[in-house]
Design an enzyme around this catalytic site. Structure first.
Site, PDB file in Angstrom:
ATOM      1  N   TYR A  31       1.385   3.390   1.618  1.00 36.80           N
ATOM      2  CA  TYR A  31       1.818   2.877   0.879  1.00 36.80           C
ATOM      3  C   TYR A  31       3.207   3.335   0.850  1.00 36.80           C
ATOM      4  CZ  TYR A  31      -2.291   3.015  -2.097  1.00 36.80           C
ATOM      5  OH  TYR A  31      -3.864   2.787  -1.982  1.00 36.80           O
ATOM      6  N   TRP A  35       6.824   3.981  -5.764  1.00 37.86           N
ATOM      7  CA  TRP A  35       6.126   3.539  -6.647  1.00 37.86           C
ATOM      8  C   TRP A  35       6.026   3.839  -8.002  1.00 37.86           C
ATOM      9  CZ3 TRP A  35       4.110   1.636  -2.518  1.00 37.86           C
ATOM     10  CH2 TRP A  35       2.893   0.874  -1.984  1.00 37.86           C
ATOM     11  N   ASP A  38       3.361   6.671  -9.917  1.00 32.10           N
ATOM     12  CA  ASP A  38       3.414   8.341  -8.657  1.00 32.10           C
ATOM     13  C   ASP A  38       4.883   8.772  -8.603  1.00 32.10           C
ATOM     14  OD1 ASP A  38       1.810   5.716  -7.278  1.00 32.10           O
ATOM     15  OD2 ASP A  38       1.360   6.981  -5.894  1.00 32.10           O
ATOM     16  N   TYR A  84       2.884  -3.908   4.851  1.00 25.80           N
ATOM     17  CA  TYR A  84       2.333  -3.508   2.986  1.00 25.80           C
ATOM     18  C   TYR A  84       2.442  -4.840   2.328  1.00 25.80           C
ATOM     19  CZ  TYR A  84       2.057  -3.026  -1.630  1.00 25.80           C
ATOM     20  OH  TYR A  84       0.683  -3.058  -3.226  1.00 25.80           O
ATOM     21  N   ASP A 172      -6.982   0.223 -10.381  1.00 30.94           N
ATOM     22  CA  ASP A 172      -6.514  -1.392  -9.688  1.00 30.94           C
ATOM     23  C   ASP A 172      -8.265  -1.827  -9.524  1.00 30.94           C
ATOM     24  OD1 ASP A 172      -4.335   0.003  -9.049  1.00 30.94           O
ATOM     25  OD2 ASP A 172      -4.425  -0.777  -6.605  1.00 30.94           O
ATOM     26  N   TYR A 364     -12.408   4.010  -3.882  1.00 30.88           N
ATOM     27  CA  TYR A 364     -11.086   4.169  -4.842  1.00 30.88           C
ATOM     28  C   TYR A 364     -11.221   4.410  -6.173  1.00 30.88           C
ATOM     29  CZ  TYR A 364      -6.580   1.806  -4.372  1.00 30.88           C
ATOM     30  OH  TYR A 364      -4.956   1.692  -4.614  1.00 30.88           O
ATOM     31  N   GLU A 408      -6.172  11.106  -1.461  1.00 28.87           N
ATOM     32  CA  GLU A 408      -5.897  10.625  -2.249  1.00 28.87           C
ATOM     33  C   GLU A 408      -6.850  10.299  -3.532  1.00 28.87           C
ATOM     34  OE1 GLU A 408      -5.405   6.587  -1.534  1.00 28.87           O
ATOM     35  OE2 GLU A 408      -4.683   5.376  -2.824  1.00 28.87           O
TER      36      GLU A 408
END
Ligand code: DGY
Length: 442
Positions: A31, A35, A38, A84, A172, A364, A408
């Protein structure tokens, strides 16, 4: 295992590594831009030891705010397109009359955490005059952002803002979006050519599927074809969902801004009115009395999406449930659906009900534990007086960090073998919220 002070230093080193001179990347490679949500969590961590950075983080973010108040989910400083996808040139937000002229951004938003991030920064600040200046500066921007959400994302004035892209939810690839996404037969759609970067930089099996990405691009293409015009998007967007996480963040930010407003001579009324409306709407429309959780509502299909995720517990953070509702939620959280069984115990809080067939421990938002969700849940549980469970939610997140580092996300089962630390290493919000837990006091 590293000692507390060593870990705090490591957490600060993660943020220093991801700091670009202007803002903090969520993580170095996966990333590489700024964001939205974030940045809110990151600023909360900085406030404990570097107020300059906390302020810079939020200022840099709001530089990307659109004229209609929308705060984009990504602010691009450089193209970095090899690194990205989708980068600035794919979003083409220069087509939008409301987008800033001097900065490229994405064309969608993310959970509105800035109101409560500002409140936390104010609480943490030792120099209250300085913090009040920041409140004065950001107040009109956060106000415009909430006005945008209540005007354009809630045209029926229900008190619930809707998301128009899975990326807007923050979660997501949650299974919550599977049904609405499956409605579109993508084989009949002319998708623009694109190439993913995330599954080459991150481990492909931790990332969303190709079909997920096709759908993400499909929606994005609709927005850019309509030049990001709000009225056209509202009419043509096939994905419009009222999500409990998004609305809980909005609600908590309403509450926090209502507290901050009088400190700078502003009336709290607008925030209080929104707060009453949203709280009632969430309890009326999203509450699932049978299971003791909050669901998302699919506005296109006109139906509730009964999939249990950790997003359904986020209303605790915003004071939305009554004491009786909260008790039911705690029962659910402590039972096998989220805490696992004696033979197979889980760390709190998995992102998906452990008995759900769509569960994927490494993918995720389809099962793993996220530090920001535990941080939000910890606050929520404390708010309702469930201190023992709150301590567990915090301790389990911190022990995962102590054992594996500032990843993460993490595998939720205590007896899991193989990969436990998942996604990107040196993840900024994991570091920032760890700092807040260690330095913020209990
Ligand atoms: C990503 O690129 O995976 C982000 O979560 C979307 O904003």
């Amino acid at each position: 295992m590293p000692e507390k002070n060593a870990l705090i230093s490591q957490a600060k080193a993660v943020l220093a590594k991801n700091w670009t001179g202007e803002f903090t990347k969520p993580t170095a490679n996966l990333y590489p831009h700024q964001w939205n949500w974030d940045a809110g969590f990151i600023a909360i961590g900085y406030a404990h030891y570097d107020m300059d950075r906390a302020e810079a983080e939020l200022r840099a973010l709001f530089r990307g705010q659109w004229r209609n108040g929308m705060l984009p989910h990504i602010i691009f400083r450089e193209e970095r397109s090899a690194q990205y996808f989708p980068g600035a040139s794919f979003w083409r937000t220069h087509l939008a009359v409301e987008a800033p002229a001097d900065l490229r951004t994405s064309g969608i938003t993310q959970p509105p955490v800035q109101g409560f991030a500002l409140w936390h920064i104010y609480q943490t600040a030792t120099d209250k005059d300085r913090a009040l200046n920041l409140v004065k500066e950001l107040y009109p921007k956060i106000l415009r952002m909430h006005q945008y959400l209540y005007a354009f994302r809630d045209p029926e004035q229900e008190g619930l803002a809707c998301i128009r892209h899975p990326w807007e939810s923050g979660t997501d690839n949650s299974p919550t979006w599977d049904g609405p996404m499956a409605r579109t037969d993508l084989s009949r759609v002319q998708l623009p050519a694109y190439e993913r970067a995330d599954n080459k930089i991150g481990q492909a099996e931790h990332r969303p599927t190709q079909r997920d990405y096709d759908y993400y691009v499909y929606l994005l293409d609709i927005y850019r074809r309509y030049n990001y015009n709000e009225v056209s998007i509202h009419a043509h967007c096939p994905f419009r969902i009222q999500d409990p996480l998004f609305n809980s963040m909005l609600q908590r930010s309403n509450e926090c801004m209502a507290e901050l407003a009088p400190l700078i001579g502003e009336s709290p009324m607008v925030w209080q009115d929104w707060a009453i409306h949203t709280r009632e709407a969430m309890n009326h429309k999203l509450w699932d009395a049978e299971r003791g959780t909050y669901n998302a509502f699919d506005l296109v299909a006109g139906e509730v999406i009964r999939i249990e995720t950790s997003s359904g517990f986020m209303p605790l953070f915003a004071g939305i449930p009554s004491e009786a509702q909260a008790q039911k939620m705690i029962y659910r959280l402590s039972g096998p659906a989220f805490s696992g069984t004696t033979e197979n115990p889980a760390y709190l809080c998995p992102t998906l009900n452990l008995q759900d067939p769509r569960l994927d421990f490494r993918k995720y938002w389809r099962g793993p534990i996220w530090i920001n969700m535990n941080w939000l849940l910890w606050h929520g549980l404390r708010r309702y007086g469930y201190d023992t469970l709150a301590r567990r939610v915090k301790e389990e997140a911190m022990s995962l960090i102590r054992q594996h580092g500032f990843f993460e996300y993490f595998h939720p089962l205590k007896k899991a073998e193989g990969e436990i630390a998942l996604g990107a290493a040196d993840f900024s919000w994991s570091a920032a919220l760890y700092i807040d837990w260690e330095l913020g006091g209990d």
